[in-house]
Design an enzyme around this catalytic site. Structure first.
Site, PDB file in Angstrom:
ATOM      1  N   THR A   1      45.388  31.534  40.858  1.00 52.43           N
ATOM      2  CA  THR A   1      46.030  32.533  39.994  1.00 52.43           C
ATOM      3  C   THR A   1      44.961  33.490  39.467  1.00 52.43           C
ATOM      4  OG1 THR A   1      47.546  32.807  38.112  1.00 52.43           O
ATOM      5  CG2 THR A   1      45.898  31.089  37.876  1.00 52.43           C
ATOM      6  N   ASN A   2      45.229  34.223  38.392  1.00 51.32           N
ATOM      7  CA  ASN A   2      44.218  35.131  37.826  1.00 51.32           C
ATOM      8  C   ASN A   2      44.315  35.141  36.298  1.00 51.32           C
ATOM      9  OD1 ASN A   2      46.226  37.210  37.061  1.00 51.32           O
ATOM     10  ND2 ASN A   2      46.538  37.265  39.277  1.00 51.32           N
ATOM     11  N   HIS A   3      43.500  35.976  35.664  1.00 56.19           N
ATOM     12  CA  HIS A   3      43.387  35.939  34.202  1.00 56.19           C
ATOM     13  C   HIS A   3      44.503  36.673  33.450  1.00 56.19           C
ATOM     14  CE1 HIS A   3      39.572  33.978  34.175  1.00 56.19           C
ATOM     15  NE2 HIS A   3      39.003  34.918  34.898  1.00 56.19           N
TER      16      HIS A   3
ATOM     17  N   ALA B   1      49.983  41.209  37.740  1.00 54.62           N
ATOM     18  CA  ALA B   1      48.777  40.998  38.550  1.00 54.62           C
ATOM     19  C   ALA B   1      49.174  39.992  39.636  1.00 54.62           C
ATOM     20  CB  ALA B   1      47.660  40.454  37.685  1.00 54.62           C
TER      21      ALA B   1
END
Ligand code: C5P
Length: 413
Positions: free
Chosen positions: A216-218, A285
């Protein structure tokens, strides 16, 4: 001149306005403000802090507002229902607000009727501070203001001038005529996208590697949820498709929530909703790639020093919807670039058929993932607007205004 002259005050007729007054020398100005609202046809209720009553009498305000004024949560043996007052209002304006009340609002203290009503209110809250020079500049006041703005409270900035102490500088409450004009504009704005459907994507997506691991991402989803709220405030019906959020999902009757995990799930729902939307804001995102195969069982080390996972492309939701975009639809994209920012953003604008793109840079302190604030350049084919570092709630508001200025609804040829 009467401030209502030349001003579209029609928007105020029938609106329910709650006026909060705190203990400041500027409290006398609240009487005039109350009168302006009543004259413009608004229904008024007034709530005062106990200290405010030393500066202006509740009798003055109850006469002007044509309603009883509340100061305490209880009067004799009667409970004043702050919940009902909070839910009643279409808008809560606290003018003047003092440093003490600011601090209590920022930390959720509800030890008087005004503060309890603030915590119960679901409507927009605006604050017009009044305080002396050094109180206004104090780091704690700055901090509290920033917190309140990130909670979605709108600040009506102070004016420069002579202060009660004799000092000269910023700290004077904005004049009632100015506050009145701002509130008229606020109600005008709440109609901008009335009847329009807005699709917003938000947050990260999550792609499974095995039953216990994922990529995943931030992204926290804050920018997307703030944008959904800003569109809801502008009268639109919002469909918010979001991955796992690290902020609370908005609780607003004009926002329908669609919770997903993967890019493919997000794409499926967006493709359906996009058919009927007028505006789409692609804030999410989205993971560009996912593991080609997600293992059913936990991947074991099995004595390996290295592990390779093969990835394959995820659908590009914005590009897919961009290909299907029809006249009367407006697409906003987001770009987070680390180099050649402008150039890459414009390239993306064209490739994905966006009408505008909001560019933020990882290089900017206080902007991007996880921050309460953001710094954005809004770019379209013929315009570029730079929004300096400010709370994401405010950035969202300005993005909505930008779209309102550039949106062309479909008209029959
Ligand atoms: O190509 P890039 O990921 O930088 O583009 C960012 C924009 O495209 C954002 O508006 C993002 O929400 C959208 N996007 C998307 N689906 C993807 C990747 C990005 O909708 N798979």
């Amino acid at each position: 001149m009467d401030p209502s002259e030349g001003q579209n005050t029609g928007e105020l007729a029938g609106k329910k306005i709650l006026l909060g007054i705190c203990g400041s020398i500027a409290a006398y100005k609240a009487a005039y403000l109350c009168r302006l609202f009543v004259k413009a046809g608004a229904s008024m209720r007034v709530v005062m802090t106990p200290t405010a009553t030393s500066f202006i009498s509740p009798v003055t305000l109850s006469t002007l507002s044509r309603n009883p004024v509340h100061v305490s949560i209880t009067d004799d043996d009667q409970w004043n229902d702050h919940v009902e007052w909070g839910l009643w209002a279409d808008l809560f304006i606290i003018a003047p607000v003092t440093a003490t009340t600011l601090a209590k609002m920022a930390s959720g203290i509800a030890d008087n009727m005004l503060l309890a009503t603030y915590l119960s209110a679901r409507c927009k809250c605006l604050i017009a501070p009044a305080m002396d020079l050094d109180m206004w500049k104090h780091p704690s006041t700055r901090r509290n203001l920033q917190l309140l703005q990130s909670d979605g409270v709108d600040l009506i900035d102070v004016e420069d001038g002579e202060l009660a102490s004799g000092l000269v500088g910023p700290g004077r409450m904005s004049e009632p005529d100015e506050i009145f004009k701002l509130i008229c504009r606020h109600f005008e704005r709440s109609q901008i996208f009335k009847g329009k459907k807005v699709l917003v994507t938000a947050g990260p997506t999550v792609e499974k590697i095995d039953p216990v691991r994922f990529i995943t991402n931030h992204s926290t989803g804050r920018m997307g949820t703030e944008l959904a709220l800003a569109f809801a405030r502008s009268g639109a019906a919002v469909q918010l498709v979001h991955g796992p959020l690290k902020v609370a999902p908005p609780d607003n009757p004009s926002i329908s929530l669609y919770s997903v995990e993967t890019a493919r799930e997000m794409e499926q729902i967006c493709s359906q909703l996009h058919q009927n939307c007028d505006i789409a804001a692609f804030t999410a995102a989205v993971s560009d790639y996912r593991p080609k195969t997600a293992c059913d069982k936990k991947i074991k080390k099995d004595g390996r020093d290295n592990l390779s996972i093969e990835f394959e492309r995820n659908p590009d939701i914005a590009a897919i919807c961009g290909k299907r975009k029809r006249a009367g639809q407006f697409h906003l994209g987001f770009a987070l670039e680390t180099d050649n920012e402008q150039e890459n953003a414009i390239k993306k604008l064209r490739e994905k058929n966006f009408d505008a793109i909001a560019l933020n840079s990882l290089a900017d302190e206080g902007a991007g993932f996880g921050h309460l604030t953001n710094k954005v350049s809004l770019i379209s084919e013929n315009k570029s607007v730079y929004l300096e570092l400010k709370p994401k709630a405010q950035i969202a508001e300005e993005i909505v205004n930008f779209i309102a200025e550039n949106y062309e609804p479909y008209s029959e040829p």
